[in-house]
Design an enzyme around this catalytic site. Structure first.
Site, PDB file in Angstrom:
ATOM      1  N   GLY A 124      17.469 -18.792  61.216  1.00 37.33           N
ATOM      2  CA  GLY A 124      17.363 -17.375  61.542  1.00 37.33           C
ATOM      3  C   GLY A 124      17.867 -16.543  60.381  1.00 37.33           C
ATOM      4  O   GLY A 124      18.108 -17.053  59.291  1.00 37.33           O
ATOM      5  N   GLU A 147      20.233   0.102  74.108  1.00 32.97           N
ATOM      6  CA  GLU A 147      18.989   0.442  73.408  1.00 32.97           C
ATOM      7  C   GLU A 147      18.905   1.943  73.142  1.00 32.97           C
ATOM      8  O   GLU A 147      18.379   2.371  72.124  1.00 32.97           O
ATOM      9  CB  GLU A 147      17.770  -0.047  74.193  1.00 32.97           C
ATOM     10  N   GLU A 154      24.421  -2.296  64.605  1.00 33.85           N
ATOM     11  CA  GLU A 154      24.790  -2.347  66.021  1.00 33.85           C
ATOM     12  C   GLU A 154      25.914  -1.375  66.385  1.00 33.85           C
ATOM     13  O   GLU A 154      26.403  -1.402  67.509  1.00 33.85           O
ATOM     14  CB  GLU A 154      25.172  -3.769  66.431  1.00 33.85           C
TER      15      GLU A 154
HETATM   16 ZN    ZN Z   1      21.183  -3.998  69.436  1.00 37.36          ZN
END
Ligand code: ZN
Length: 675
Positions: free
Chosen positions: A597, A460, A489
């Protein structure tokens, strides 16, 4: 007004749920009126279109962001009700803006005008991406095509919701009652306690209730010695939502057909092209090539892992080949024998205060920034929440973040995430929310973390750094804004690598590492660290192949919408599995990532980002992790490219500027032991 705007930090201390609806309504009315005016007077310049739109919507998005943040960390029935009351209007306004022909026309005029070439690259990209998103939302369609497109969008939204509802209902409808203690042999005590409570039974004598929810299902597959229980449960799991009223098969065919029609209306060859239009991957062939390259390395490894596991199982009394419901069980036994460590063994070495010190030391070392505690300087939403400021080498404050570390089941969502509190905008500094869900402190004992929790915190923080260390001063492209999502990411997974760096964990040159016993100060034993590192690559071939199976299946289904989905699945499985699925396997009926999703024709993104992150870390390995000057120089380059350029530059170009070349798969293969 409490939710006044992004100039200040939110006044969490004075927050009143009762003010949400009136405040948001005022902001919505203001934004709606101003947007109507913009549509009349929008000018084909950056200032006259994008910048005006941002000025109009920013106070509203900011306030809505605060409300959404509190939904995650301070939920209550009253807040949920207020949120639900406002949400439809937020969605409507978003659609109105996304489909505004006046705005789109202004962007087109701007792009075709002589001034376009004089715009900074960042502004060109902001406008270009805004146009792209509007085109994908059907703004360019006329007449019956436009109507049909909107009908498709409505139907798809409904079908996707129906798909996930059927999975939920089918999952809920199934339960298995175990009443013979032999059937729960091997299962952990905590599982038995929960399962007995669910069945109204006794922890030791049963009965125990098993469901298809992961926390109930997975421990059975990994630990239950009773093979027939595993088999029964496995078969139920892979045939969820596959017959009767909850059968998702017709829903799947309909979703694929409508997505294909949508692609045709947008002038794309198929839905894969629609998905990739907004991603970093340059095209379907690049994704196929990546998957193929990984498959070449992963499949032989996965076969070898199966062979090894079979030999291990036979040695311990298993007869014959391993079935699909045997693999997780024996894989756990082998893991225990080789690398096992318990969370309890590890926790005392990872107390939150020391972990934070270690994490901040990494940030200082790599990026030359210092983090300072600033608790009490701003209002927070819970007494456990901390506040930190981030300073550059000259001591100038560049950013800040909140950290909400502990689990609070009563009012906080599970999982971990980074969210934007406010964007960078010219001189305005960015602020981030870092939210985790780790074990709270107890009395004099600090929060003692599992290794996974340490990795999560680093992850994070990686997202947070891209948000906080941005050099882009336009909010539309600062930090994580406007970054293609198969690239998002990269910084997060990159930073996780430092949890496996001996210097970071165990210390170097007489400096302590972050893993120190919270009472004795002793360093984490080297053999325990070695087991943690080895466990990272355990069964990497099988894990990788499984993700390749899902990724390829997702792409191939969306490329051949008229084909029988089960036939596509069988074909893809033959090249991407080492034990073929059962004939009755209907796993597609619960593949919510792609049918409800946001991962439709985008499941590959997981692997794509992993390649980038591993290759980025590879630059440090090449420079020499023992060479302090090289590590620092590479870290500064990472800061000035990946972290600084944000959504203002195409991620492939950002990567090239950091790495000096295109991304390569080799580093990921090395990192996961596949070479
Ligand atoms: Zn992530």
């Amino acid at each position: 007004m409490l939710l006044a705007g992004p100039g200040e930090v939110p006044a969490f201390d004075r927050f009143q749920v009762a003010e949400v609806v009136p405040d948001l309504t005022t902001l919505l009315d203001r934004a709606s009126t101003a947007f109507a005016e913009l549509e009349i007077s929008v000018a084909p310049t950056f200032i006259g279109s994008v910048a005006r739109l941002t000025a109009i919507t920013e106070p509203l998005w900011w306030a809505w962001g605060v409300v959404n943040h509190l939904m995650g960390v301070g939920n209550s029935p009253e807040l949920r009700a207020a949120h639900a009351q406002i949400q439809p209007r937020m969605v409507d306004l978003g659609l109105r803006i996304g489909q505004s022909r006046a705005l789109y026309a202004a962007y087109c005029t701007l792009r075709d005008s002589p001034t376009w070439a004089t715009l900074p690259e960042i502004e060109q990209r902001i406008v270009g991406n805004a146009m792209r998103d509007m085109e994908l939302a059907g703004v360019g369609l006329e007449g019956s095509a436009r109507e049909r497109f909107q009908a498709l969008e409505r139907d798809l939204a409904e079908l996707q919701t129906s798909f996930s509802n059927r999975v939920l209902d089918a999952t809920k409808a199934y339960s298995l009652l175990l009443s013979d203690p032999r059937e729960v042999d091997g299962l952990p005590a905590s599982w038995r306690a929960r399962a007995a409570a669910a069945a109204g039974g006794d922890v030791e004598r049963g009965p125990w209730q098993v469901t298809l929810d992961t926390p109930s299902y997975l421990p059975v597959m990994e630990h239950a010695r009773a093979r027939q229980v595993r088999e029964q449960l496995y078969r139920a799991f892979v045939t969820r939502a596959a017959d009767g009223e909850l059968d998702n098969q017709p829903v799947i065919r309909r979703i694929l057909a409508l997505r294909a029609e949508k692609a045709t209306l947008l002038g794309k060859s198929d839905f894969v092209a629609v998905s990739l239009a907004a991603k970093m991957a340059p095209g379907a062939s690049a994704v196929d090539a990546l998957l193929a390259e990984l498959r070449t390395a992963a499949r032989p490894k996965a076969l070898a892992e199966l062979e090894e596991l079979t030999a291990f199982a036979r040695h311990h009394g298993h007869i014959g080949d391993l079935a699909l419901w045997d693999v997780p069980f024996w894989a756990e036994r082998l893991r225990e024998q080789r690398y096992a460590y318990t969370d309890e063994e590890v926790r005392p070495f990872f107390a939150l205060p020391a972990v934070l010190d270690g994490l901040f030391a990494v940030l200082q070392r790599l990026f030359g920034v210092s983090v300072r505690a600033a608790d009490g300087s701003v209002p927070v939403w819970h007494p456990d929440v901390r506040f930190f400021t981030v300073h550059d080498g000259a001591g100038v404050r560049r950013a800040a973040f909140y950290l909400d570390p502990y689990s609070r089941p009563a009012d906080k969502r599970g999982g971990a995430w980074m969210d934007v509190s406010r964007d960078r905008y010219e001189a305005r500094t960015p602020v981030a929310y870092l939210v985790c869900n780790q074990t709270p402190p107890l009395g004099d004992t600090p929060s003692l973390m599992t290794f996974r929790e340490v990795e999560t915190l680093f992850h994070e923080m990686g997202h947070g750094l891209q948000h906080m260390l941005t050099a882009v001063t336009r909010p539309e492209a600062a930090g994580i804004s406007n970054v293609e999502w198969d690239a998002v990411e990269l910084p997060s997974q990159f930073l996780e690598n430092w949890c496996y760096d001996p210097a970071t964990i165990l210390g170097r040159e007489g400096r302590p590492g972050l893993a120190r016993h919270w009472q004795t100060g002793a360093t984490l034993p080297a053999d325990l660290f070695a087991r943690i590192c080895a466990a990272r690559t355990y069964r990497a071939g099988s894990t990788c192949l499984r993700q390749l199976y899902f990724s390829q299946l997702d792409l191939d289904l969306h490329r051949s919408p008229g084909a029988d989905p089960l036939a596509v699945q069988r074909r893809v499985a033959s090249a991407n599995t080492v034990i073929p699925p059962l004939a009755e396997d209907r796993f597609l009926c619960s593949f919510t990532h792609i049918f409800s999703g946001g991962y439709a024709a985008g499941y590959y993104s997981y692997k794509w980002a992993e390649v980038l992150a591993a290759d980025a870390f590879g630059a440090f390995i090449e420079a020499g992790l023992d060479d302090e000057a090289a590590v620092q120089a590479t870290g500064r380059r990472f800061r000035d490219t990946v972290l600084a350029l944000g959504g203002g530059t195409h991620p492939l170009e950002v990567f090239r500027r950091f790495r000096g070349r295109e991304p390569q798969v080799a580093a990921l293969l090395r990192q996961t032991g596949l070479t």
